[in-house]
Design an enzyme around this catalytic site. Structure first.
Site, PDB file in Angstrom:
ATOM      1  N   CYS A  45      56.815  61.916  12.598  1.00 26.85           N
ATOM      2  CA  CYS A  45      57.906  61.026  12.237  1.00 26.85           C
ATOM      3  C   CYS A  45      57.577  59.587  12.627  1.00 26.85           C
ATOM      4  CB  CYS A  45      59.240  61.395  12.880  1.00 26.85           C
ATOM      5  SG  CYS A  45      59.853  62.995  12.397  1.00 26.85           S
ATOM      6  N   ARG A  50      52.137  59.630  10.024  1.00 27.38           N
ATOM      7  CA  ARG A  50      52.825  60.411  11.053  1.00 27.38           C
ATOM      8  C   ARG A  50      53.713  61.495  10.442  1.00 27.38           C
ATOM      9  NH1 ARG A  50      52.877  57.872  16.061  1.00 27.38           N
ATOM     10  NH2 ARG A  50      54.628  59.143  16.678  1.00 27.38           N
ATOM     11  N   TRP A 106      58.543  64.175   9.422  1.00 30.45           N
ATOM     12  CA  TRP A 106      57.740  65.396   9.438  1.00 30.45           C
ATOM     13  C   TRP A 106      58.687  66.478   9.932  1.00 30.45           C
ATOM     14  CZ3 TRP A 106      56.021  69.122  12.944  1.00 30.45           C
ATOM     15  CH2 TRP A 106      54.931  69.888  12.529  1.00 30.45           C
ATOM     16  N   ASN A 138      62.773  60.658  16.553  1.00 33.74           N
ATOM     17  CA  ASN A 138      61.470  61.333  16.527  1.00 33.74           C
ATOM     18  C   ASN A 138      61.425  62.201  17.772  1.00 33.74           C
ATOM     19  OD1 ASN A 138      58.748  62.003  16.342  1.00 33.74           O
ATOM     20  ND2 ASN A 138      58.069  60.061  17.229  1.00 33.74           N
ATOM     21  N   GLY A 139      61.203  63.511  17.606  1.00 37.77           N
ATOM     22  CA  GLY A 139      61.184  64.409  18.759  1.00 37.77           C
ATOM     23  C   GLY A 139      61.979  65.659  18.441  1.00 37.77           C
ATOM     24  N   GLU A 145      34.539  72.471  14.079  1.00 40.87           N
ATOM     25  CA  GLU A 145      35.078  71.209  13.560  1.00 40.87           C
ATOM     26  C   GLU A 145      34.858  71.103  12.043  1.00 40.87           C
ATOM     27  OE1 GLU A 145      37.081  69.091  14.483  1.00 40.87           O
ATOM     28  OE2 GLU A 145      36.678  67.293  13.308  1.00 40.87           O
ATOM     29  N   LYS A 151      37.879  70.702   9.356  1.00 42.95           N
ATOM     30  CA  LYS A 151      37.970  69.605   8.384  1.00 42.95           C
ATOM     31  C   LYS A 151      38.252  70.173   7.005  1.00 42.95           C
ATOM     32  CE  LYS A 151      38.564  66.931  10.299  1.00 42.95           C
ATOM     33  NZ  LYS A 151      38.687  66.869  11.681  1.00 42.95           N
ATOM     34  N   GLU A 188      41.852  71.608   6.743  1.00 43.21           N
ATOM     35  CA  GLU A 188      42.897  70.581   6.806  1.00 43.21           C
ATOM     36  C   GLU A 188      43.104  69.884   5.469  1.00 43.21           C
ATOM     37  OE1 GLU A 188      43.100  68.425  11.106  1.00 43.21           O
ATOM     38  OE2 GLU A 188      41.204  68.209  10.067  1.00 43.21           O
ATOM     39  N   HIS A 191      29.194  90.402  14.587  1.00 40.42           N
ATOM     40  CA  HIS A 191      30.230  91.267  15.158  1.00 40.42           C
ATOM     41  C   HIS A 191      31.549  91.167  14.397  1.00 40.42           C
ATOM     42  CE1 HIS A 191      27.506  92.066  18.429  1.00 40.42           C
ATOM     43  NE2 HIS A 191      27.284  90.763  18.521  1.00 40.42           N
ATOM     44  N   LYS A 219      49.452  63.208  11.749  1.00 36.96           N
ATOM     45  CA  LYS A 219      48.363  62.663  12.561  1.00 36.96           C
ATOM     46  C   LYS A 219      48.625  62.838  14.049  1.00 36.96           C
ATOM     47  CE  LYS A 219      44.693  60.096  13.069  1.00 36.96           C
ATOM     48  NZ  LYS A 219      43.523  60.973  12.897  1.00 36.96           N
TER      49      LYS A 219
HETATM   50  C1  G6P Z   1      46.913  66.757  14.924  1.00 34.14           C
HETATM   51  C2  G6P Z   1      45.967  66.057  13.975  1.00 34.14           C
HETATM   52  C3  G6P Z   1      44.522  66.393  14.343  1.00 34.14           C
HETATM   53  C4  G6P Z   1      44.259  66.048  15.797  1.00 34.14           C
HETATM   54  C5  G6P Z   1      45.250  66.737  16.737  1.00 34.14           C
HETATM   55  C6  G6P Z   1      45.147  66.220  18.162  1.00 34.14           C
HETATM   56  O1  G6P Z   1      46.891  68.123  14.692  1.00 34.14           O
HETATM   57  O2  G6P Z   1      46.238  66.439  12.639  1.00 34.14           O
HETATM   58  O3  G6P Z   1      43.655  65.647  13.517  1.00 34.14           O
HETATM   59  O4  G6P Z   1      42.969  66.429  16.144  1.00 34.14           O
HETATM   60  O5  G6P Z   1      46.590  66.478  16.299  1.00 34.14           O
HETATM   61  O6  G6P Z   1      45.519  64.877  18.176  1.00 34.14           O
HETATM   62  P1  G6P Z   1      45.129  63.846  19.312  1.00 34.14           P
HETATM   63  O7  G6P Z   1      45.760  62.555  18.885  1.00 34.14           O
HETATM   64  O8  G6P Z   1      45.733  64.374  20.578  1.00 34.14           O
HETATM   65  O9  G6P Z   1      43.656  63.778  19.382  1.00 34.14           O
END
Ligand code: G6P
Length: 610
Positions: free
Chosen positions: A2, A27, A74, A100-101, A483, A487, A490, A506, A605
């Site tokens: 948010c 956000r 969000w 927000n929260g 990672e 990616k 996501e 396994h 984000k």
């Molecule tokens: C969200 C984002 C990710 C990020 C994670 C941790 O899930 O979509 O891209 O890695 O939060 O965020 P931070 O700001 O704590 O690294």
């Protein structure tokens, strides 16, 4: 999670709020809304969907007002629709609130308020706050006191802003667990959930801390604690520039941020490497260095991509420092009553520095007396401010939801910390200098990998219609496999799993057939021969193999379907190189599927709710 924006001054707030919301859309972007007050009359406009739709709606109404709030959502409580989007209002739309929260006791409060005659129209937790404020206004209190009293009743987290037609000379803001910053202008003031929304207007900001509430007028502001004590807040000058948060000619923020990595990594190491001593200098650790180096155990806690960086950190710390290191998801760490001793050091890694789980885990670790360090990107963020020390990654603002340059920045800082401590322990000067020499070549090597962009795009074309992917790596490159898979998931919504290459036998090997693409991270290091055996095992089952391999490795071409050849470096720095082609591969697959890589569905984000 948010985005919230507000303005009070003399200008028309509408374009300022819309522009601010666009900058915060990363956000959250499932719905958006705006509330303004003009000559004691309020107008609220809300839309399901992106801020651009809200912008169109405001253009049709021709609003003009010097006071307003905006929100991009969000969803947590209640589906994304017009009614559930913010601002929320009391019955006669004299009080408007953005939040927000998460309010944890909203059901109890809602039941109580309904019994007292308040009518709810949304499914959100946020709406209880506005009716609660209204209940105090009904009792004769002013807006500031009513907000303060209301917040004393709520449990959970909030960054809120409230305006009222009865007191149209102010915005009330408060913070607990969700970020809130006031932007100070000349006879005008701003507020936002992060500075990206303010930077076009002012570089002077005030960060509210948890438990603080402020009254923001056009020409001044005053702050108190929720318990009603007066407080003085410091005005901070930002060093960030507007062009850092623009796309700079790239079609997407994600591609810009991938391509920026030679620079962002340079910035992460700038001024921190000392050749003569073969070591690193990290100002944010100096005061705690003694305790740090004598730690009995390291714990690294984080979420998402930052957690993957933490896993690489574990390999670094254990190999070079011989300090036992554990890596924990922040969300699990805080809820399972972990054993924390005073001689532990706990690193919290977070790009945003605001992730709710990471922040809460950090507060818990601090309470238990451990040394608590932050590795953050956003300067002045909550985790950075509340830690005992730490290191900024200085990667510059990261706007694309899928983290890219922050990851390589985090790896850079973890390697610098390793180098600093290793030189205080067993690492020789010669080894320190050798590491220095490898370090300074990394940006140029990343550049060479980025030059493979077109080749990687062609590989993406081959695989864009796959339904599943496997990513395999060993040692330092196992977290890179995780990672790479993250990616892809996501931004392309293709199911992908990362696995340690040998562990694949396994379980995941059962999935392999001629339709399964398998990405191997197979540089020529000490595990190379083992990886080649794993490649043979996949090949025998007809899997289609893409290998990230060393530049001079010609053998591997005979074994796999596609190779992406990258420069070599020492093992500790290799993940900074191997991850880059995986970022590009995920990027091109998602683009070829016509998806919005900067704002992938359901994600945000900065996750400031638990
Ligand atoms: C969200 C984002 C990710 C990020 C994670 C941790 O899930 O979509 O891209 O890695 O939060 O965020 P931070 O700001 O704590 O690294």
């Amino acid at each position: 999670m948010c985005g919230i924006v507000g303005y009070i001054g003399k200008k028309n707030c509408v374009p300022i709020i819309i522009e601010g919301l666009k900058r915060l859309e990363y956000r959250g972007y499932d719905s958006a809304g705006i509330a303004v007050i003009n000559e004691a009359k309020s107008t609220v406009i809300k839309n399901k969907g992106k801020v651009s739709l809200l912008e169109k709606s405001t253009e049709n109404v021709n609003l003009n007002s010097p006071l307003g709030l905006g929100h991009t959502r969000w969803a947590t409580h209640g589906i994304p629709n017009e009614i559930n989007s913010h601002p929320h209002c009391n019955h006669d739309q004299s009080i408007m609130l953005i939040h927000n929260g998460i309010i944890e006791n909203y059901q109890v409060l809602k039941t109580m308020l309904i019994k007292s005659g308040f009518k709810f129209i949304s499914d959100t937790d946020s709406e209880v706050i506005v009716h609660l404020i209204d209940s105090f206004v009904h009792k004769g209190y002013g807006l500031f006191k009513s907000v303060r009293f209301a917040l004393n009743e709520v449990e959970g987290t909030y960054g809120i802003a409230v305006i009222s037609t009865k007191e149209p000379d102010k915005i009330i803001v408060a913070k607990k667990g969700s970020p809130l910053v006031i932007g100070i202008g000349e006879n005008e003031n701003y507020l936002a959930s992060d500075v990206n929304a303010l930077i076009a207007h002012t570089k002077h900001v005030v960060y509210l801390e948890d438990g603080e509430i402020a009254e923001v007028y056009a020409d001044r502001f005053t702050a108190k604690t929720i318990e009603d004590e007066d407080i003085q807040k410091e005005i901070i000058e930002l060093t960030m520039n507007l062009d850092e948060i623009d796309r700079g000619g790239y079609p997407t923020f994600m591609l810009k941020e991938i391509m920026e990595q030679p620079d962002s990594v340079t910035n992460s190491m700038r001024g921190r490497l000392i050749f003569e001593e073969g070591t690193a200098k990290l100002g944010g650790l100096e005061a705690v260095l003694n305790k740090l180096i004598h730690s009995k155990r390291f714990i690294i806690s984080a979420c998402g991509t930052s957690w993957h960086a933490g896993l690489v950190g574990e390999y670094m710390f254990e190999q070079f420092l011989r300090i036992p290191t554990e890596v924990e998801y922040a969300s699990e760490f805080r809820y399972r009553n972990p054993i924390i001793n005073e001689d532990d050091t706990i690193f919290f890694i977070s790009q945003s520095g605001e992730t709710a789980d990471t922040l809460a885990a950090m507060k818990e670790a601090k309470r238990k007396g451990a040394l608590v360090l932050g590795i953050c990107n956003v300067v002045g963020s909550s985790i950075a401010r509340e830690s005992d020390g730490g290191v900024y990654i200085h990667a510059g603002p990261e706007i694309g939801v899928a983290s890219t340059k922050a990851f390589t920045g985090q790896l850079t800082v973890l390697a610098l910390i390793t180098m600093l401590l290793a030189r205080k322990k067993d690492m020789s000067l010669a080894d320190g200098k050798a590491l220095y020499n490898e370090f300074i070549q990394i940006p140029e090597k990343i550049n060479r990998i980025l030059a493979l962009n077109e080749q990687i795009e062609k590989i993406a074309e081959e695989f864009k219609d796959s339904n599943n992917f496997l990513y395999l790596g060993r040692g330092y490159n196992f977290p890179v496999a995780l990672e790479g898979a993250l990616k892809l998931k996501e931004i392309s919504y293709i199911h992908a799993e990362g696995y340690p290459a040998a562990e694949m036998k396994h379980g995941p090997i059962a999935l392999v057939d001629e339709n399964m693409p398998v990405v191997f991270i197979a540089p020529k290091d000490s595990t190379y021969d083992k990886i080649v055996s794993n490649i043979q095992e996949i090949k025998a089952r007809k899997g289609r193999i893409i290998a990230i391999a060393s530049e001079h490795d010609e053998e591997i071409d005979k074994l796999v379907d596609f190779t992406i050849k990258i420069p070599d470096t020492v093992r500790i720095l290799m993940p900074m190189l191997t991850v880059v082609p995986l970022q590009l591969l995920a990027y091109h697959i998602a683009m070829k599927k016509g998806l919005n890589v900067d704002q992938p569905r359901n994600l945000a984000k900065s996750v400031t709710v638990e």
